[in-house]
Design a protein around this motif. Structure first.
Motif, short mmCIF file in Angstrom:
data_model
loop_
_atom_site.label_atom_id
_atom_site.label_comp_id
_atom_site.label_asym_id
_atom_site.label_seq_id
_atom_site.Cartn_x
_atom_site.Cartn_y
_atom_site.Cartn_z
N SER A 82 0.83 -1.37 -0.03
CA SER A 82 -0.08 0.01 0.01
C SER A 82 0.64 1.44 -0.09
CB SER A 82 -0.87 0.00 1.27
OG SER A 82 -0.13 -0.30 2.28
N SER A 83 2.13 1.02 0.29
CA SER A 83 3.11 2.36 0.12
C SER A 83 3.15 2.92 -1.28
CB SER A 83 4.36 2.15 0.73
OG SER A 83 5.12 0.92 -0.07
N TYR A 84 2.95 2.23 -2.14
CA TYR A 84 3.04 2.73 -3.62
C TYR A 84 1.86 2.31 -4.38
CZ TYR A 84 4.46 -2.00 -4.96
OH TYR A 84 4.59 -3.42 -4.94
N ALA B 254 -1.18 7.65 -7.55
CA ALA B 254 -1.84 8.05 -8.86
C ALA B 254 -1.12 7.34 -9.87
CB ALA B 254 -1.92 9.68 -8.91
N GLU B 255 0.22 7.32 -9.97
CA GLU B 255 0.83 6.99 -10.91
C GLU B 255 0.57 5.33 -11.14
OE1 GLU B 255 5.64 6.28 -12.44
OE2 GLU B 255 5.30 7.08 -10.33
N TYR B 256 0.40 4.58 -9.89
CA TYR B 256 0.37 3.10 -9.87
C TYR B 256 -1.01 2.99 -10.34
CZ TYR B 256 0.28 -1.76 -8.25
OH TYR B 256 0.10 -2.98 -8.53
N MET C 224 -5.12 1.04 -14.53
CA MET C 224 -6.04 1.06 -15.31
C MET C 224 -5.56 0.68 -16.73
SD MET C 224 -7.73 4.76 -14.31
CE MET C 224 -8.27 4.88 -12.53
N LYS C 225 -4.43 1.09 -17.20
CA LYS C 225 -3.83 0.57 -18.51
C LYS C 225 -3.76 -1.03 -18.73
CE LYS C 225 -1.13 4.70 -19.24
NZ LYS C 225 0.53 5.10 -19.34
#
Length: 537
Positions: free
Chosen positions: A120-122, A126-128, A133-134
């Motif tokens: 959960s730290s990364y 938003a980036e992850y 989604m991709k």
């Protein structure tokens, strides 16, 4: 580890593994620099003895100069059909971290050289999220289910969270910046999925390292969510002894023997660490052959196959070895702070309030017991002989061996559907704790389970896997077993079996299910001959 050649490093990295995907890529990297590897674990049920396998490999990776990241995959634990409720995930992640450190320290692995990362730290950034989604835009439902088939809990109507699991595990390779992922061979489909998926997103393909799975004491593998299949790393000595004494260990049988497999996959590799010569001792009185020390596993296996080693002696030796392994881990947790953490991560179940008595003309039953599959004694049984009922050509009267000399007479209305020759000397699934009753003038003491199509035009007996014996367990993940020592006889007036069997069904793959759980045996799931839908009765 500058003194090691590329070939030597690869040999250390790959020893005792079952499979490596991407060998050439690993060798290319090793020729230039040290390898970056991650191993992940989702904090669900309490970790078990099988965790010693990845721990010994982490020791090998460090010996080869690799940089190791240990991922505590807290988000994955929740996604996997909610095996870990969100309110407990955080504490379980702390528990896993402490227990992994304790286990590594117990076998002499320096934990200061490891990097521990919480998922959960990364994974909530938003980036992850955008990358995830991709992945969703490139992944079909079929591919997601196929990739997670051996890891994610399989149900008839899967939650979307479980379908996200494989893609996120693939994405972790990129966000952790590693060259390779390490895991059990049960992860293979996810690894192959990752190798295909990441390049589609513009990321490089990683290599994958797979260790063999440790067979369970009563099933195909040790599982953190199946209590009877495993021994926890904090199991009390007396519980280790009890579980080992009950484990399947047939004299001379080396192919279906979880105890021998534990010696092969855990004890010998552990005792070979740091260049040591392994040994395994079986202590016994002189009249039974005296003590024997094995330095090569294959010698032990051969002696067991030749019946020179009795199962009782093997169980005692393995019990002693396990308790010796676990003692330093128990001591690590022997303080108020970690005892409190354990209780917060795995709270002691609170007793359910007793229901108020309700006056009824129905026969009394124990209201404190759940109405679920744990009340029903379903076993593998063998029809010794079947014949047509003297008074009813549509019924069979069968002599059925239910195990351990328990031979019963069973009446079944199957003659319209199943030829008599197919009722002879075959394995079946039998309900063995129903109250005996007379059917068509014959006392019947069990029920044979069969599947039927929606219109009842096709009826087939349930098929246990080959190689089983009468009396072998049929298990359901997360549920206990009916007590055979003083079995409860289910009175038909209480409708216990009738209510439980309402949740019996047949999967599209032809598997027998209770709710969405397989009828499992130590040799695999129970199936149907041809039916792909319908009910079981």
């Amino acid at each position: 580890m500058a003194s090691l050649t590329t070939a030597q490093k690869y040999d250390i990295i790959s020893r005792n593994l079952q499979e490596v995907l991407g060998k050439e890529q690993i060798e290319t990297i090793l020729a230039e620099r040290d390898l970056n590897i991650y191993w992940g674990t989702a904090p669900t049920g309490k970790p078990h003895l099988g965790y010693f396998v990845p721990m010994t490999k982490i020791a090998d990776f460090l010996e080869a100069g690799c940089h190791i990241t240990v991922l505590i995959a807290d988000i994955h634990a929740f996604l996997d059909n909610m095996k870990a409720p969100m309110e407990l995930v955080g504490k379980r992640a702390e528990y896993y971290t402490q227990l992994i450190k304790a286990t590594l320290t117990a076998i002499g692995v320096p934990i200061d050289k490891l990097k521990f990362v919480l998922g959960s730290s990364y994974q909530l950034t938003a980036e992850y999220s955008l990358a995830n989604m991709k992945i969703c835009s490139k992944t079909t439902e079929h591919d997601a289910k196929k990739a997670g088939a051996e890891v994610v809990k399989q149900v008839e109507h899967p939650l979307l969270s479980g379908l996200m699991y494989p893609g996120m595990q693939a994405l972790d390779e990129e966000f952790l910046g590693v060259d390779a992922q390490f895991g059990g061979v049960d992860q293979r489909k996810i690894f192959v999925f990752a190798e295909k998926l990441l390049p589609m997103l513009g990321y490089k393909k990683r290599s994958h390292l797979m260790n063999p799975m440790v067979p369970g004491l009563a099933g195909p593998k040790m599982s953190a969510s199946v209590a009877d299949s495993k021994i926890d790393l904090l199991e009390a000595p007396e519980d280790v002894k009890r579980k080992l004494s009950k484990a399947f260990c047939e004299e001379g049988n080396i192919t279906e023997n979880g105890i021998l497999a534990f010696v092969r996959t855990v004890l010998f590799p552990l005792r070979s660490m740091n260049g040591k010569s392994p040994s395994f001792s079986i202590l016994r009185p002189e009249k039974f052959g005296g003590d024997v020390i094995y330095t090569v596993y294959e010698d032990l296996e051969k002696d067991f196959a030749d019946k020179k080693i009795h199962p009782g002696d093997l169980k005692k030796a393995v019990t002693d070895a396990i308790n010796e392994l676990l003692e330093p881990i128990r001591k690590w947790f022997d303080n108020d702070e970690l005892r409190q953490l354990t209780e917060e991560a795995y709270p002691t179940p609170k007793p359910e309030p007793k229901a108020k008595p309700v006056k009824s003309n129905k026969p009394a039953t124990d209201a404190s017991l759940p109405t679920d599959i744990s009340r029903v004694d379903i076993r593998v049984a063998r029809i010794v002989e079947a014949k047509v009922h003297d008074g009813n050509p549509n019924s069979y009267v069968s002599t059925v061996d239910c195990g351990n000399g328990d031979v019963r007479t069973v009446v079944s209305g199957l003659a319209k559907y199943i030829p008599l020759e197919e009722m002879q000397n075959r394995l079946v699934c039998a309900v063995c704790n129903l109250k005996p009753g007379k059917f068509q003038g014959v006392l019947s003491s069990a029920m044979l389970l069969a599947g039927s199509s929606a219109d009842d035009s096709v009826v087939e007996l349930l098929l246990p896997p080959a190689g089983l014996e009468a009396g072998d367990l049929i298990e359901f993940e997360g549920y206990g077993q009916a007590d055979r020592s003083s079995p409860e006889k289910l009175n038909p007036k209480h409708l216990i079996f009738e209510k439980v069997s309402e949740d019996f069904k047949i999967s599209p793959d032809g598997l027998a299910l209770y709710k969405d759980l397989k009828f499992n045996t130590k040799a695999g799931p129970v199936t149907l001959k041809s039916l792909k839908e319908g009910r079981i009765r």
